[in-house]
Design an enzyme around this catalytic site. Structure first.
Site, PDB file in Angstrom:
ATOM      1  N   GLU A   1      27.494  63.530  19.436  1.00  0.00           N
ATOM      2  CA  GLU A   1      27.046  62.598  20.485  1.00  0.00           C
ATOM      3  C   GLU A   1      25.579  62.223  20.295  1.00  0.00           C
ATOM      4  O   GLU A   1      25.190  61.081  20.486  1.00  0.00           O
ATOM      5  CB  GLU A   1      27.254  63.195  21.889  1.00  0.00           C
ATOM      6  CG  GLU A   1      28.710  63.254  22.322  1.00  0.00           C
ATOM      7  CD  GLU A   1      29.358  61.879  22.461  1.00  0.00           C
ATOM      8  OE1 GLU A   1      28.645  60.867  22.483  1.00  0.00           O
ATOM      9  OE2 GLU A   1      30.594  61.828  22.525  1.00  0.00           O
TER      10      GLU A   1
ATOM     11  N   TYR B   1      25.019  60.182  30.205  1.00  0.00           N
ATOM     12  CA  TYR B   1      26.116  59.848  29.300  1.00  0.00           C
ATOM     13  C   TYR B   1      26.541  61.067  28.463  1.00  0.00           C
ATOM     14  O   TYR B   1      27.720  61.425  28.422  1.00  0.00           O
ATOM     15  CB  TYR B   1      25.723  58.674  28.369  1.00  0.00           C
ATOM     16  CG  TYR B   1      26.636  58.622  27.190  1.00  0.00           C
ATOM     17  CD1 TYR B   1      27.903  58.081  27.323  1.00  0.00           C
ATOM     18  CD2 TYR B   1      26.280  59.199  25.971  1.00  0.00           C
ATOM     19  CE1 TYR B   1      28.802  58.110  26.271  1.00  0.00           C
ATOM     20  CE2 TYR B   1      27.162  59.233  24.920  1.00  0.00           C
ATOM     21  CZ  TYR B   1      28.413  58.682  25.070  1.00  0.00           C
ATOM     22  OH  TYR B   1      29.296  58.736  24.042  1.00  0.00           O
TER      23      TYR B   1
ATOM     24  N   ASP C   1      28.880  54.418  28.276  1.00  0.00           N
ATOM     25  CA  ASP C   1      27.951  53.834  27.302  1.00  0.00           C
ATOM     26  C   ASP C   1      28.139  52.317  27.313  1.00  0.00           C
ATOM     27  O   ASP C   1      28.864  51.770  28.164  1.00  0.00           O
ATOM     28  CB  ASP C   1      28.178  54.444  25.910  1.00  0.00           C
ATOM     29  CG  ASP C   1      29.499  53.996  25.292  1.00  0.00           C
ATOM     30  OD1 ASP C   1      30.333  53.384  26.016  1.00  0.00           O
ATOM     31  OD2 ASP C   1      29.696  54.231  24.087  1.00  0.00           O
TER      32      ASP C   1
END
Ligand code: SF4
Length: 353
Positions: A38, A119, A137
């Site tokens: 991520e 996020y 996102d």
């Protein structure tokens, strides 16, 4: 925006299971590799991340290994990915995780770690721990705004918060579905409801429910206001050579590309007449000017316009200068913003690509 897509999991998840790209971080529920992926994927394309991800996990297979990694090795493995503060925050967070003995397994615990925002906390909480937390996102924003034909401004924090709540409300109940739901929305945005060019509505699992499709407005969505203009900065960069070595110096620990290595440089674009002035200030004397070149690098908020000189010098220069041979140069993380000068230095030191 609530209840706008009540059948979202039912339509989206079978599509995802049949069509999702086969990516290594999707084959695990271990929070460590999911987190690394991520962070790498922020601002960087999937194709560019794959090699870095594999090399990174090979070098640091556990969060403890990352916590104990020497900074230079970490920076070297990150070299070329850009946004180096991500790597520093990864290590800071790894140290915090190693200290407490395990990954936090709640959204609130995750978001307290350095470099983890809403996020990323949502993405890890859902994929690794099966928690009903949204991860919104740019892809998810686009899909939701199109699905609901909503012209609200996605740059507005309130709009983003509303989308998060809409996604939360639409999330499935079963843990195995929760783990992939955020991924599925992002995958749809990345591969079908694409950001550039026409969305591929004909193959979209949400096409029967999509208001933008039925109203023909998809290409005008999402609406995003006022992108700030990037600031332009001019620099003069020196590839200083002496006895088979080149000078590098470490950037400050604060700000852009903090702590990485760079070729000595000064603000402003200096022409050939003015370029020697910096050398005198550094206590160096030019022996032979070899080449003049120019380069440009674009960051999120600033553009560097660089004029560079490759030259032979005499003298020690500033204390902060480190004179490196080709092998030492390779062992130091020089950001890609200086890529053109790095290639010149390598060539000058006898290492052609
Ligand atoms: S139908 Fe088209 S516009 Fe609507 S979500 Fe699917 S790809 Fe996007």
């Amino acid at each position: 925006m609530k209840n706008t897509a009540p059948r979202l999991p039912e339509l989206l998840l079978p599509w995802y299971r049949a069509n999702a790209r086969d990516l290594p971080w999707r084959k695990t529920t271990d929070p460590y590799p999911i987190w690394v992926s991520e962070i790498m994927l922020q601002q960087t394309r999937v194709a560019a991340v794959l090699g870095y991800y594999a090399r990174f996990l090979e070098a640091f297979p556990t969060v403890e290994a990352l916590a104990a990694a020497p900074e230079q090795q970490l920076m070297k493995l990150w070299e070329g990915l850009g946004y180096y503060s991500r790597a520093r925050n990864l290590q800071k967070a790894a140290k915090a995780v190693a200290e407490r003995g395990s990954f936090p397994d709640t959204y609130e615990g995750l978001i307290k770690l350095p470099g983890i925002g809403e996020y990323t906390a949502g993405a890890i909480a859902s994929a690794a721990f099966g928690l009903r937390q949204p991860a919104v996102d740019g892809n998810v924003l686009r899909v939701l705004m199109r699905l609901t034909d909503c012209r609200a401004d996605i740059a507005d924090a309130k709009v983003k918060a509303a989308v998060r709540e809409a996604v939360r409300a639409a999330m499935p109940e079963a843990e195995r579905d929760i783990r992939i739901f955020n991924q599925a929305l992002m995958e749809l945005g990345a591969t079908v409801c694409v950001p550039n060019g026409e969305p591929k509505c004909e193959i979209c699992p949400l096409r029967e429910n999509c208001l933008a499709r039925s109203r023909g407005t998809a290409m005008t969505l999402p609406v995003k206001s006022g992108k700030k203009q990037r600031r332009k900065e001019e620099k003069t960069v020196y590839v200083l050579l002496q006895n088979g070595r080149v000078a590098l110096r470490r950037r400050s620990d604060e700000g852009l590309l903090a702590g990485l290595w760079e070729f000595p440089n000064v603000p402003g674009e200096l022409g050939e007449e003015d370029a020697p002035s910096a050398l005198a200030e550094w206590g160096l004397e030019a022996k032979a000017w070899r080449k003049r070149l120019s380069a440009k690098h674009i960051f999120t908020h600033v553009e560097w316009h660089m004029t560079g000189y490759v030259l032979e010098v005499e003298g020690q220069g500033m204390e902060e200068f480190l004179w490196m041979d080709a092998d030492a140069l390779e062992g130091h993380a020089v950001p890609s913003a200086f890529g053109k000068f790095y290639a010149e230095a390598r060539a000058a030191l006898g290492k052609e690509d």
